[in-house]
Design an enzyme around this catalytic site. Structure first.
Site, short mmCIF file in Angstrom:
data_model
loop_
_atom_site.label_atom_id
_atom_site.label_comp_id
_atom_site.label_asym_id
_atom_site.label_seq_id
_atom_site.Cartn_x
_atom_site.Cartn_y
_atom_site.Cartn_z
N LEU A 146 -9.33 -1.43 1.92
CA LEU A 146 -8.05 -0.87 2.33
C LEU A 146 -7.46 -0.16 1.11
CD1 LEU A 146 -6.37 -3.82 4.32
CD2 LEU A 146 -7.48 -1.80 5.28
N ASP A 147 -6.70 0.91 1.35
CA ASP A 147 -6.03 1.59 0.24
C ASP A 147 -5.06 0.64 -0.45
OD1 ASP A 147 -7.35 3.90 0.91
OD2 ASP A 147 -5.66 4.78 2.00
N LYS A 148 -4.76 0.93 -1.70
CA LYS A 148 -3.88 0.09 -2.50
C LYS A 148 -2.55 -0.19 -1.81
CE LYS A 148 -1.67 -0.17 -7.06
NZ LYS A 148 -1.50 0.51 -8.37
N THR A 150 -1.85 0.07 1.38
CA THR A 150 -1.98 -0.41 2.75
C THR A 150 -2.04 -1.93 2.76
OG1 THR A 150 -3.20 1.58 3.36
CG2 THR A 150 -3.35 -0.28 4.87
N ARG A 248 -4.73 8.65 7.66
CA ARG A 248 -3.75 9.46 6.94
C ARG A 248 -4.00 10.95 7.15
NH1 ARG A 248 -3.89 6.85 0.98
NH2 ARG A 248 -2.30 8.45 0.61
#
Length: 319
Positions: A146-148, A150, A248
């Protein structure tokens, strides 16, 4: 396993393969175990028969089995690096955000603001933190990322066999992922399926970006409207593929970027939302559904929306 690090007089080692390394290729096992030893040296040791499995010569592609005995010849390895420092706030968050755990895997409600692993200027992340608070756990690996910024459901495998099985589910359509996202503007359609290919690592203004491009890989996201506000819309986003930044970029392509998306959103709009308290990307991995890799039972996990995002939503005026 015995460690080979910092030995002034290295000697032959005999290592018994445990669950943590079964099904791993011999070369990958040796590269990880003998940190600091050049790969060319490792491959030469295997080729010359200095490394053996169950007393026999073996190829580097051999997949280790539980109980195998690996002979490692005397070899000097690099000095152990300084211990990775994990922020106390991350350790505390990890200990208090486990949604589910059994012998094979952990489902974590990942807190926002932490990378899933160290690298690219980040000294440590979620996986390093878990390894420190679970030193007795010999195997812990991320199943996905997961993105930082998120938050939400993150899978961590505790066995190599489970990691492999979950990777197979991710490669197919065996895992259903649902995210909560707040999009800029009024998203008019009840449902919309976005099927546009994505190409990653395209440099734009010195930053690596993911862009919509026919030269990219296929990507599919289903957006479902949940609630409309005056200048924003809460949606479920269900990615059918797992491309980098997929939700996104697809949201921005629709003309409704995710609120506070500094990379794919509009600067002016982001500033307006940040004045209202939206300091980070409003994207949350809310649900995971899949069959248990061992029992086959259907599992469904839900990570509650973080309090800061819930509080912000409570101040929005619905249409």
């Amino acid at each position: 396993m015995n460690t080979a690090e910092n030995q002034t007089n290295p000697q032959v080692q005999w290592l018994e393969i445990t669950e943590a390394n079964s099904e791993q290729r011999l070369d990958n096992f040796l590269i990880t175990y003998l940190k600091g030893v050049p790969k060319t040296r490792i491959y030469r040791m295997v080729r010359k028969g200095e490394v053996r499995v169950n007393k026999g010569r073996i190829d580097v592609s051999y997949k280790l089995q539980l109980g195998d005995i690996v002979r490692i010849p005397p070899v000097r390895v690099a000095e152990k690096k300084d211990q990775i420092i994990v922020q106390p706030t991350l350790k505390f968050s990890l200990e208090n955000h486990i949604l589910y755990e059994d012998d094979g895997f952990i489902v974590l409600n990942k807190p926002a603001g932490f990378a899933v692993h160290g690298g690219s200027g980040v000294s440590s992340g979620v996986i390093e933190g878990l390894r420190q608070i679970r030193p007795q756990q010999k195997f812990l690996e991320l199943v996905h990322r997961l993105d930082k910024e998120t938050s939400g459901c993150l899978l961590i495998a505790k066995k190599r066999s489970v990691l492999k099985a979950l990777h197979e589910l991710f490669r197919g359509d065996g895992i259903q992922k649902t995210y909560l996202a707040l999009l800029v503007g009024q998203f008019q359609r009840k449902k919309q399926l976005v099927e546009v290919p994505l190409l990653k690592n395209v440099a734009q203004g010195g930053e690596r970006m993911v862009v919509v491009s026919q030269a990219g890989k296929s990507a599919e996201t289903l957006f479902t409207r949940l609630k409309q506000f005056q200048d924003a819309t809460l949606v479920h986003a269900a990615p059918k593929t797992g491309r980098t930044h997929q939700i996104r970029v697809h949201a921005a392509w629709l003309g409704h970027p995710i609120v506070a998306d500094d990379r794919y959103g509009d600067d002016g709009t982001n500033k307006a939302f940040k004045k209202r308290g939206y300091k980070r990307l409003f994207l949350h991995a809310e649900q995971l559904q899949f069959a248990h890799p061992v029992s086959g039972a259907l599992l469904h996990f839900t990570a509650p929306l973080p309090e800061d995002l819930q509080e912000l939503l409570s101040h929005e005026k619905p249409l």
